[in-house]
Design a protein around this motif. Structure first.
Motif, short mmCIF file in Angstrom:
data_model
loop_
_atom_site.label_atom_id
_atom_site.label_comp_id
_atom_site.label_asym_id
_atom_site.label_seq_id
_atom_site.Cartn_x
_atom_site.Cartn_y
_atom_site.Cartn_z
N ARG A 132 -0.64 -10.80 -1.67
CA ARG A 132 0.31 -10.26 -2.46
C ARG A 132 0.50 -8.70 -2.45
NH1 ARG A 132 -1.48 -14.22 -5.96
NH2 ARG A 132 -2.40 -12.73 -7.27
N LEU A 133 -0.81 -8.02 -2.57
CA LEU A 133 -0.88 -6.70 -2.43
C LEU A 133 -0.76 -5.81 -1.34
CD1 LEU A 133 -3.99 -6.43 -5.00
CD2 LEU A 133 -1.64 -5.91 -5.66
N CYS A 134 -1.15 -6.38 -0.24
CA CYS A 134 -1.23 -5.43 1.10
C CYS A 134 -0.49 -6.47 2.27
CB CYS A 134 -2.40 -5.00 1.26
SG CYS A 134 -3.75 -5.98 1.59
N GLY A 135 -0.11 -7.67 1.94
CA GLY A 135 0.11 -8.36 3.50
C GLY A 135 -1.03 -8.88 3.98
N LYS A 136 -0.48 -9.78 5.02
CA LYS A 136 -1.19 -10.40 5.83
C LYS A 136 -1.95 -9.52 7.00
CE LYS A 136 0.42 -15.10 5.28
NZ LYS A 136 1.00 -16.11 5.86
#
Length: 151
Positions: A132-136
Motif C-alpha cells: 500500500r505504501l510503496c507498491g510491488k
C-alpha cells in the motif's frame, strides 16, 4: 559546502522554510540534521560490514542526542536481530514504527523478524502494508516477499 553555509550564516540564525508549510527550520536545525545524516551513513557502513556491536554503541549515543528517531531505532533493531537478540530487536522495530508507522525499512525488517518467529501472518500484514505504501516494485516490498517465499 558546510563551511560555506556556516560562514554565510555567521552571526545570524535565519529561518529556512520547510516544505509543507510547517514550522521553519533554523540553520542550527539544518546543521543538526546534516550531522545526524553523516552519523547514520557511518553506522550504515558498520552495519553492512557486520560490525553490529560497534554500530550499536554508536547508535546508543545517537539515540541520546536524537531521541524519537525512527531511523536510529530501525538500525538498532536490525543490528540486534543480526546478533540474535530478537527481543531487543522487536522492541526497536516497534519503537521505529511508533515514531513513524510508514517507515519502509522497519516494516520490512520487522516482517523478517516475524518470519524468524514463524509468525507468517504478521509478516504478510507487513508485506501488505508495504504494498500500500510503496507498491510491488519497491525494494522493501520485494525483499520481504522473497524472505516469505523461502519459508
Amino acid at each position: 559546502l558546510i563551511i560555506s553555509f556556516i560562514l554565510i550564516n555567521a552571526g545570524s540564525a535565519p529561518s529556512i522554510p520547510s516544505s509543507g508549510g510547517g514550522p521553519s527550520m533554523t540553520s542550527e536545525d539544518l546543521l543538526k540534521q546534516m550531522a545526524l545524516s553523516t552519523q547514520l551513513k557511518m553506522v550504515d557502513t558498520l552495519v553492512y560490514s557486520k560490525k553490529y556491536k560497534v554500530a550499536i554503541k554508536r547508535l546508543r549515543n545517537l539515540e541520546q542526542q536524537y531521541p524519537q528517531n525512527a531511523d536510529i531505532e530501525n538500525y538498532l533493531g536490525y543490528s540486534y536481530r543480526k546478533l540474535k537478540q530478537l527481543g531487543k530487536s522487536a522492541m526497536h522495530y516497534q519503537n521505529a514504527l511508533r515514531i513513524n508507522p510508514m517507515h519502509l525499512g522497519a516494516l520490512e525488517y520487522q516482517g523478517e523478524l516475524y518470519i524468524l518467529y514463524k509468525q507468517y501472518d504478521k509478516a504478510k500484514k507487513n508485506l501488505a502494508k508495504l504494498e500500500r505504501l510503496c507498491g510491488k516494485n519497491c525494494e522493501e516490498y520485494l525483499e520481504l516477499k522473497q524472505a516469505l517465499k523461502t519459508k
